[in-house]
Design an enzyme around this catalytic site. Structure first.
Site, PDB file in Angstrom:
ATOM      1  CD1 TRP A  93      -2.197  -2.218   1.724  1.00  0.00           C
ATOM      2  CD2 TRP A  93      -3.038  -1.151  -0.049  1.00  0.00           C
ATOM      3  NE1 TRP A  93      -3.239  -2.966   1.224  1.00  0.00           N
ATOM      4  CE2 TRP A  93      -3.770  -2.346   0.145  1.00  0.00           C
ATOM      5  CE3 TRP A  93      -3.383  -0.320  -1.117  1.00  0.00           C
ATOM      6  CZ2 TRP A  93      -4.829  -2.726  -0.691  1.00  0.00           C
ATOM      7  CZ3 TRP A  93      -4.434  -0.700  -1.947  1.00  0.00           C
ATOM      8  CH2 TRP A  93      -5.142  -1.880  -1.733  1.00  0.00           C
ATOM      9  CG  ASP A 102      -2.921   4.212   4.318  1.00  0.00           C
ATOM     10  OD1 ASP A 102      -3.942   4.016   5.004  1.00  0.00           O
ATOM     11  OD2 ASP A 102      -2.670   3.581   3.267  1.00  0.00           O
ATOM     12  CE  LYS A 144      -8.130  -2.163   5.212  1.00  0.00           C
ATOM     13  NZ  LYS A 144      -8.401  -3.335   4.386  1.00  0.00           N
TER      14      LYS A 144
HETATM   15  N1  PMP Z   1      -4.067   1.461   2.576  1.00  0.00           N
HETATM   16  C1  PMP Z   1      -4.087   0.363   3.338  1.00  0.00           C
HETATM   17  C2  PMP Z   1      -3.083   0.229   4.442  1.00  0.00           C
HETATM   18  C3  PMP Z   1      -5.041  -0.641   3.089  1.00  0.00           C
HETATM   19  O1  PMP Z   1      -5.058  -1.743   3.833  1.00  0.00           O
HETATM   20  C4  PMP Z   1      -5.951  -0.469   2.025  1.00  0.00           C
HETATM   21  C5  PMP Z   1      -7.042  -1.487   1.735  1.00  0.00           C
HETATM   22  N2  PMP Z   1      -6.827  -2.760   2.070  1.00  0.00           N
HETATM   23  C6  PMP Z   1      -5.880   0.678   1.255  1.00  0.00           C
HETATM   24  C7  PMP Z   1      -4.937   1.641   1.568  1.00  0.00           C
HETATM   25  C8  PMP Z   1      -6.819   0.905   0.117  1.00  0.00           C
HETATM   26  O2  PMP Z   1      -8.049   1.220   0.634  1.00  0.00           O
HETATM   27  P1  PMP Z   1      -9.365   1.409  -0.237  1.00  0.00           P
HETATM   28  O3  PMP Z   1      -9.738   0.079  -0.751  1.00  0.00           O
HETATM   29  O4  PMP Z   1     -10.322   1.978   0.769  1.00  0.00           O
HETATM   30  O5  PMP Z   1      -9.046   2.377  -1.325  1.00  0.00           O
END
Ligand code: PMP
Length: 371
Positions: A107, A180, A204
C-alpha cells in the site's frame, strides 16, 4: 421483528471486515425506521436535521475517542484510502517541494506511485527486500533519511498485506507527518497531535465500506484552501472541511455505521481498553504461531502487527488445506493476500476473543493431524 442471530461464523477478513454484533443488531432494528423519525437512514436527506445529528455525533465520538485536538478537522470522504493516495499530494505537494515516503509494503508502494504522478517524491526509507521475501518489517527511526524542509512525510502505520505495524508513531522531527492508518485506525491510543493528517478507509476497524475518515490539522487545511480555485472541489480538503462533510451527498449509511461503531468503541472503555484487548488477542495468536515451528510468522518480531497476523506453513499445499479445513470449521477469510500467499488472520477491533480461541484450537488440531 426478530434479531435472532443464525450461524454467525468467525470472520478473519482483512476488509471489509467483521462489525460488532450489537452494531449490526442496532442497524437491523433501525433499518426500516429510525426511532422517532419513521424513515430509514437509507431514505433520509443528507441535509435533514436527523442526518446532521448522525454526522455530528459520529464526529464528536471520534473526537472523544482519539482525543482529537481542537485545531484539527474531521472529514468524511469517499473514494477509499486509494483516493487519498492522490489527494494528499494534490493538496500538499507544491512545485519546488519534495514529499518523503516511507515504503513498508504494497500500500505504501501504491501511495508512492500515485504521488509521483503529482510531484517530486523521495523514498526516505524502504524495507523492501530483494527477491520473493518482500517486506517483513518497518524501519527504525535511525533508518529514515528525511529531506530537510519536506512538504510532508507519508507513512503506512499498519501494513495490511505484510502483517507489519509501526509499534509507535514514527519520529519525523518537525516535518508534517501523514499516516495511512486504514488498517489500524482507532485500534489503540493515538497521539493525533503528532500528525498533520491521518486517513483511513472505514471498512476494517471503523464501519462499513464507502466512507474514508480524514483527520487533518488546520494549518494543513490552509494549504488546501489556497488551492480552492485550481484543484477540483471534490479533491480539496478545505472544501469538504468548510462544508462539514456535506459539500455533496456523503455516503450516509456508512457514516451512520461509523457513528454506531464509535459509540460501541466508547462503550468498550475507549482506545486504551480496545488497544489492550487487541494486544491480548494478537499475543495469544502469535504465541500459537511461535509455539512449535509448524507455523512460521512472516514478520520480524519487533515489527509485528496487532491487526493482521501473517504466517506460513511448510508448503503451499498445506496452506491450501489449512484454509479449506478452517473454512469448513467456520473460520473464514484466512487466506493471505494473493500477492504474498500464506495465511492472514485479521483481528480488528470487532473481532471477538472467542474467535482467536477457536483458531488456536483449530491450529493445534491441524498440526496434530498434519505435523
Ligand atoms: N491502505 C491500506 C493500508 C489498506 O489496507 C488499504 C485497503 N486494504 C488501502 C490503503 C486501500 O483502501 P481502499 O480500498 O479503501 O481504497
Amino acid at each position: 421483528m426478530t434479531t435472532t442471530v443464525v450461524n454467525r461464523i468467525f470472520n478473519f477478513s482483512a476488509g471489509p471486515a467483521v462489525l460488532p454484533l450489537p452494531v449490526l443488531e442496532q442497524m437491523q432494528r433501525e433499518l426500516i425506521a429510525l426511532p422517532g423519525v419513521g424513515m430509514s437512514v437509507l431514505e433520509i436527506s443528507h441535509r435533514s436535521g436527523t442526518f446532521e445529528s448522525i454526522l455530528a455525533e459520529a464526529e464528536a465520538d471520534i473526537r472523544a475517542l482519539a482525543e482529537v485536538p481542537s485545531n484539527y478537522h474531521i472529514v468524511f470522504l469517499q473514494g477509499g484510502a486509494s483516493t487519498q493516495f492522490s489527494m494528499v499530494p494534490m493538496n500538499l505537494l507544491d512545485p519546488g517541494t519534495t514529499a518523503d515516503y516511507v515504503d513498508t509494503g504494497s500500500w505504501s508502494d501504491k501511495a508512492i506511485k500515485e504521488a509521483k504522478k503529482i510531484g517530486s517524491v523521495r523514498v526516505a526509507a524502504s524495507t523492501k527486500q530483494a527477491g520473493t521475501v518482500g517486506y517483513v518489517r518497518v524501519p527504525a527511526a535511525s533508518e529514515l533519511s528525511l529531506t530537510p524542509g519536506a512538504a510532508y512525510v507519508h507513512v503506512t502505520s499498519n501494513n495490511t498485506i505484510e502483517g507489519t505495524q509501526f509499534q509507535s508513531t514514527p519520529d519525523v522531527g518537525d516535518a508534517p507527518l501523514i499516516s495511512d492508518s486504514s488498517s489500524d485506525i482507532l485500534s489503540r491510543p493515538i497521539d493525533v497531535s503528532r500528525h498533520a493528517l491521518i486517513y483511513a478507509g472505514a471498512q476494517k476497524n471503523l464501519g462499513p465500506a464507502g466512507v474514508t475518515l480524514v483527520i487533518v490539522r488546520d494549518d494543513v487545511l490552509e494549504r488546501s484552501r489556497a488551492k480552492k480555485a485550481t484543484l477540483p472541489s471534490m479533491l480539496n480538503y478545505a472544501i469538504h472541511a468548510d462544508n462539514r462533510s456535506l459539500y455533496n451527498t456523503p455516503p450516509t449509511f456508512a457514516v451512520y455505521g461509523v457513528g454506531l461503531v464509535a459509540k460501541w468503541l466508547r462503550a468498550q472503555g475507549g482506545l486504551a481498553a480496545v488497544g489492550k484487548a487487541n494486544e491480548q488477542k494478537a499475543t495469544r495468536l502469535y504465541g500459537e504461531v511461535d509455539r512449535s515451528g509448524f507455523y512460521r510468522g512472516t514478520a520480524d518480531k519487533d515489527s509485528r502487527s496487532l491487526m493482521n497476523i501473517t504466517f506460513r506453513l511448510a508448503t503451499e499445499e498445506l496452506e491450501k488445506l489449512f484454509v479449506k479445513e478452517a473454512t469448513a470449521a467456520g473460520l473464514d477469510g484466512l487466506k493471505g493476500h494473493r500477492s504474498v500467499g500464506g495465511i492472514r488472520a485479521s483481528l480488528y477491533n470487532a473481532f471477538p476473543a472467542a474467535g482467536v480461541d477457536a483458531l488456536v484450537t483449530f491450529m493445534r488440531d491441524f498440526e496434530r493431524r498434519q505435523g
